[in-house]
Scaffold this active site. Structure first.
Site, short mmCIF file in Angstrom:
data_model
loop_
_atom_site.label_atom_id
_atom_site.label_comp_id
_atom_site.label_asym_id
_atom_site.label_seq_id
_atom_site.Cartn_x
_atom_site.Cartn_y
_atom_site.Cartn_z
N GLU A 1 4.25 -26.62 37.48
CA GLU A 1 5.34 -27.83 37.14
C GLU A 1 6.43 -28.16 38.85
O GLU A 1 6.85 -29.23 38.85
CB GLU A 1 5.53 -27.30 36.24
CG GLU A 1 5.10 -27.89 35.15
CD GLU A 1 4.20 -25.82 35.04
OE1 GLU A 1 3.43 -25.82 33.94
OE2 GLU A 1 5.42 -25.19 35.72
N PRO B 1 -5.07 -15.39 44.63
CA PRO B 1 -4.21 -15.53 43.09
C PRO B 1 -3.37 -15.93 42.68
O PRO B 1 -2.44 -16.17 43.81
CB PRO B 1 -4.17 -14.12 43.62
CG PRO B 1 -4.51 -13.07 44.40
CD PRO B 1 -4.98 -14.28 45.90
N GLY C 1 3.94 -20.30 49.03
CA GLY C 1 4.10 -21.71 48.88
C GLY C 1 3.17 -21.56 50.60
O GLY C 1 3.55 -22.92 51.23
#
Length: 415
Positions: A60, A261, A304
């Site tokens: 999100e 993962p 990231g």
């Protein structure tokens, strides 16, 4: 009565929350930090009027980036406040926005905590991302005349069925929202059936997320380490139990497999799996020079870097769909022009997946055996990969514009 029971249950659970945080803190020490914020106690100084966005976790937070950029540009006299539920969401916020936004944990949905949150920050508007329905928070915002919008809203059939069992609690909560921007017509219809009244279809914000400018450059550097002549297969955003199935699919194939993962707290668990299977592997964090040809698996243990991983691979499998987790987002893969393999368990991203399959950007596989077959097929069929690459880019580029439509909705309620 339903709201009373809902609140009572939350109060009954509340004394056990510290135990849960301590337990989760064993693997993620960050869960032991900022406890006071989870109970509505904040020390942050407020110097400007607040535009508040709630982004539960990493997905999100990254999806909200285009909207946050637009808000900062159009409303420079406001301070952006990002609230999160997970430490990884908070970390993603720090990586993406640094000191350009304020950040805090959203308190638990009990009246005293949400009232303290709203009293401290006094937001001019609240923006909830995707499927966050906290009924005491919604009621408190309505009572305090804080416009509260649900943006980028998605609601699978499974989630809608679950919410429908809560009756008026959900109906009243949805009706107390100032507006809802749904991702698709299907999402809007399911929300309306539950009682939502002001619903528009704005598209999916994630299509507006632009890959970092240096993604291709970093991907090329990573590919130099992985080997330009090797076929690189990426298993992205895998969930618990899926890594073992992926390893079964690639066993003895002449490819390099990169496994990333979904949740960072599982990096060590996946490493243990690789060790138990006696697979020659390296962690991403160890990559400082080209790898040995004997390395079969790279464990993506970084945060990231998903766009970089996509840039470095030849094709990808998007996790959460081998087992019944509902799938993960394949939009990043499409924006990087990567062919995608995916299994049917994609109910959380049904519309996105359906369109990707229809446009030729993705291929559906039914089981591990077919995953293995498709990996071999794409490994040896470069023209097919090129066709899927072009289809993915067209699909991604044709789906943008959600942030503009959501900004128009925000403008109505903020002004």
């Amino acid at each position: 009565m339903p709201k009373f029971v809902y609140t009572l249950l939350l109060y009954l659970v509340l004394p056990f929350v510290p135990v849960k945080l301590l337990w989760r803190g064993i693997k993620q020490p960050e869960y032991r930090q900022h406890w006071s914020e989870r109970f509505g106690l904040y020390s942050t100084a407020i110097e400007k009027p607040i535009i508040w966005l709630h982004c539960v976790s990493v997905g999100e937070t990254r999806a909200a980036a285009p909207l946050i950029d637009a808000l900062r540009s159009q409303y420079p006299h406001y301070q952006i406040l990002l609230t999160h539920t997970t430490p990884t969401g908070r970390q993603a916020s720090e990586q993406l926005f640094g000191n350009n936004v304020q950040r805090a944990y959203l308190p638990y949905d009990v009246p005293f905590a949400v009232n303290k949150f709203l009293t401290h920050f006094k937001p001019s508007i609240g923006l909830l991302m995707e499927t966050e329905l906290w009924f005491n928070l919604i009621a408190a915002c309505k009572r305090k005349n804080v416009p509260l919008l649900l943006l980028n809203a998605r609601l699978s059939e499974k989630s809608a069925a679950g919410y429908s069992k809560l009756g008026n609690l959900v109906t009243n909560g949805l009706r107390d929202l100032s507006a809802i921007a749904a991702q698709t017509e299907a999402d809007a219809r399911r929300l309306q059936l539950l009682g939502a009244s002001d619903v528009t279809v704005a598209g999916n914000l994630k299509f507006d997320v632009k890959p970092p400018a240096d993604s291709q450059e970093k991907g090329l550097l990573m590919r130099n380490f992985l080997g330009k002549k090797r076929t690189v297969f990426l298993a992205a955003s895998t969930r618990e139990g899926e890594e073992e199935l992926v390893l079964e699919a690639v066993k003895d194939l002449d490819i390099l497999t990169v496994i990333v993962p979904r949740h960072p707290q599982r990096f060590n668990d996946v490493e243990t799996l690789l060790q138990n299977q006696h697979i020659h592997y390296m962690r991403r964090s160890w990559l400082i020079e080209p790898i040995d040809s004997n390395v079969k698996v790279i464990l993506g243990d970084s945060m990231g870097e998903l766009f970089t991983y996509y840039a470095a691979c030849d094709f990808a499998f998007v996790g959460g769909s081998l087992l019944k987790f509902g799938g993960q987002n394949l939009i990043e893969a499409a924006s990087m022009g990567k062919p995608v393999l995916i299994r049917p368990h994609t109910y959380h991203f049904a519309s996105v997946t359906k369109k990707a399959l229809k446009t030729g950007a993705a291929l559906r596989i039914k089981d591990v055996a077919e995953l293995r077959e498709r990996i071999q097929y794409l490994q040896h069929n470069v023209p097919k990969r090129e066709n899927m690459r072009e289809a993915a880019l067209r699909y991604s580029q044709a789906s943008t514009g959600a942030s503009v439509r959501m900004m128009q909705l925000i403008e109505k309620h903020l002004d």
